[in-house]
Design an enzyme around this catalytic site. Structure first.
Site, PDB file in Angstrom:
ATOM      1  N   ASN A 140       0.842  -1.195   0.000  1.00  6.90           N
ATOM      2  CA  ASN A 140       0.000   0.000   0.000  1.00  6.90           C
ATOM      3  C   ASN A 140       0.881   1.252   0.000  1.00  6.90           C
ATOM      4  OD1 ASN A 140       0.607  -0.786   2.705  1.00  6.90           O
ATOM      5  ND2 ASN A 140      -1.054   0.433   3.525  1.00  6.90           N
ATOM      6  N   GLU A 156       0.389   5.308   0.563  1.00  9.08           N
ATOM      7  CA  GLU A 156      -0.560   6.329   1.001  1.00  9.08           C
ATOM      8  C   GLU A 156      -0.163   7.719   0.533  1.00  9.08           C
ATOM      9  OE1 GLU A 156      -1.012   5.738   5.260  1.00  9.08           O
ATOM     10  OE2 GLU A 156      -2.184   3.914   4.902  1.00  9.08           O
ATOM     11  N   CYS A 182      -4.088   0.711  -2.486  1.00  9.73           N
ATOM     12  CA  CYS A 182      -3.984  -0.495  -1.665  1.00  9.73           C
ATOM     13  C   CYS A 182      -2.945  -1.427  -2.279  1.00  9.73           C
ATOM     14  CB  CYS A 182      -5.320  -1.224  -1.621  1.00  9.73           C
ATOM     15  SG  CYS A 182      -6.585  -0.418  -0.647  1.00  9.73           S
ATOM     16  N   GLU A 242      -3.174  -4.529  -3.050  1.00  4.65           N
ATOM     17  CA  GLU A 242      -3.730  -5.381  -4.102  1.00  4.65           C
ATOM     18  C   GLU A 242      -3.730  -4.671  -5.446  1.00  4.65           C
ATOM     19  OE1 GLU A 242      -4.905  -4.671  -1.136  1.00  4.65           O
ATOM     20  OE2 GLU A 242      -6.309  -6.160  -0.376  1.00  4.65           O
ATOM     21  N   CYS A 260     -10.373  -4.591   0.454  1.00  5.84           N
ATOM     22  CA  CYS A 260     -11.451  -3.590   0.534  1.00  5.84           C
ATOM     23  C   CYS A 260     -12.364  -3.728  -0.685  1.00  5.84           C
ATOM     24  CB  CYS A 260     -10.854  -2.181   0.620  1.00  5.84           C
ATOM     25  SG  CYS A 260     -10.279  -1.534  -0.962  1.00  5.84           S
ATOM     26  N   CYS A 296     -10.819  -2.761  -4.117  1.00  5.77           N
ATOM     27  CA  CYS A 296      -9.902  -3.787  -4.653  1.00  5.77           C
ATOM     28  C   CYS A 296     -10.666  -5.006  -5.153  1.00  5.77           C
ATOM     29  CB  CYS A 296      -8.878  -4.190  -3.588  1.00  5.77           C
ATOM     30  SG  CYS A 296      -7.665  -2.896  -3.293  1.00  5.77           S
TER      31      CYS A 296
HETATM   32  N1  THU Z   1      -5.268  -1.421   2.604  1.00  5.63           N
HETATM   33  C1  THU Z   1      -4.731  -2.240   1.673  1.00  5.63           C
HETATM   34  O1  THU Z   1      -3.648  -1.983   1.137  1.00  5.63           O
HETATM   35  N2  THU Z   1      -5.416  -3.357   1.338  1.00  5.63           N
HETATM   36  C2  THU Z   1      -6.568  -3.756   1.931  1.00  5.63           C
HETATM   37  O2  THU Z   1      -7.123  -4.769   1.544  1.00  5.63           O
HETATM   38  C3  THU Z   1      -7.149  -2.974   3.021  1.00  5.63           C
HETATM   39  C4  THU Z   1      -6.548  -1.637   3.241  1.00  5.63           C
HETATM   40  C5  THU Z   1      -4.513  -0.230   3.002  1.00  5.63           C
HETATM   41  C6  THU Z   1      -5.101   1.088   2.602  1.00  5.63           C
HETATM   42  C7  THU Z   1      -4.491   2.016   3.641  1.00  5.63           C
HETATM   43  O3  THU Z   1      -3.197   2.398   3.210  1.00  5.63           O
HETATM   44  C8  THU Z   1      -4.350   1.144   4.873  1.00  5.63           C
HETATM   45  O4  THU Z   1      -4.392  -0.180   4.421  1.00  5.63           O
HETATM   46  C9  THU Z   1      -5.416   1.370   5.912  1.00  5.63           C
HETATM   47  O5  THU Z   1      -6.686   1.314   5.367  1.00  5.63           O
END
Ligand code: THU
Length: 138
Positions: free
Chosen positions: A45, A47, A56, A58, A94, A97
């Site tokens: 991920n 940000e 994310c 994925e 999420c 994704c």
């Molecule tokens: N996140 C992911 O990378 N994948 C997921 O399936 C759930 C959430 C990340 C997004 C954000 O950077 C952090 O986790 C918190 O939500």
């Protein structure tokens, strides 16, 4: 998926998780995507200070794979949890994704949720996103 492939994908998801850029949430995620030809693409991920542009793990892995010419995927492993510690629970993808993975799924994509290479659980995208909207609906 064989036990050997499960372990390999889980290891790759855990490895790439160390590169997570998650200063705002403190939640680090790694993903490893297995292509039809056996190639594995990974992603973490990433940000943003503006929050919503965050990618994310994925989707990072998926975009890497598609950008390298791959469109047929068999499985994706996901490992996530508080940064700097091993995952304490299974991190499910999420909604965004799930929809993005659906774009390239023919109904068989396996999703491996990872705590350790030995502690995983398997589900499918079809199970996580039933009655989905796809290109076939357009
Ligand atoms: N996140 C992911 O990378 N994948 C997921 O399936 C759930 C959430 C990340 C997004 C954000 O950077 C952090 O986790 C918190 O939500």
């Amino acid at each position: 998926m064989t036990e050997t492939v499960k372990k390999l994908l889980a290891q790759r998801a855990l490895e790439v998780r160390q590169f997570s850029y998650s200063p705002y949430s403190g939640f680090a995620v790694g993903a490893a995507l297995l292509c039809g030809d056996g190639t594995i693409f990974t992603g973490c991920n990433v940000e943003s200070a503006a929050y919503s542009p965050t990618s994310c793990a994925e989707r990072t892995a998926l975009c890497q794979a598609v950008s390298a010419g791959h469109r047929h995927f068999l499985a994706i492993a996901i490992a996530g949890g508080p940064a700097g510690k091993p995952p304490v629970s299974y991190c499910y993808p999420c909604g965004v994704c799930r929809q993005m993975l659906r774009e390239f799924d023919s109904g068989k994509l396996e999703i491996l949720l990872v705590k350790t290479p030995e502690d995983t659980t398997l589900t499918t995208l079809a199970e996580l996103l039933p009655h989905s909207f796809s290109a076939a609906d357009l």
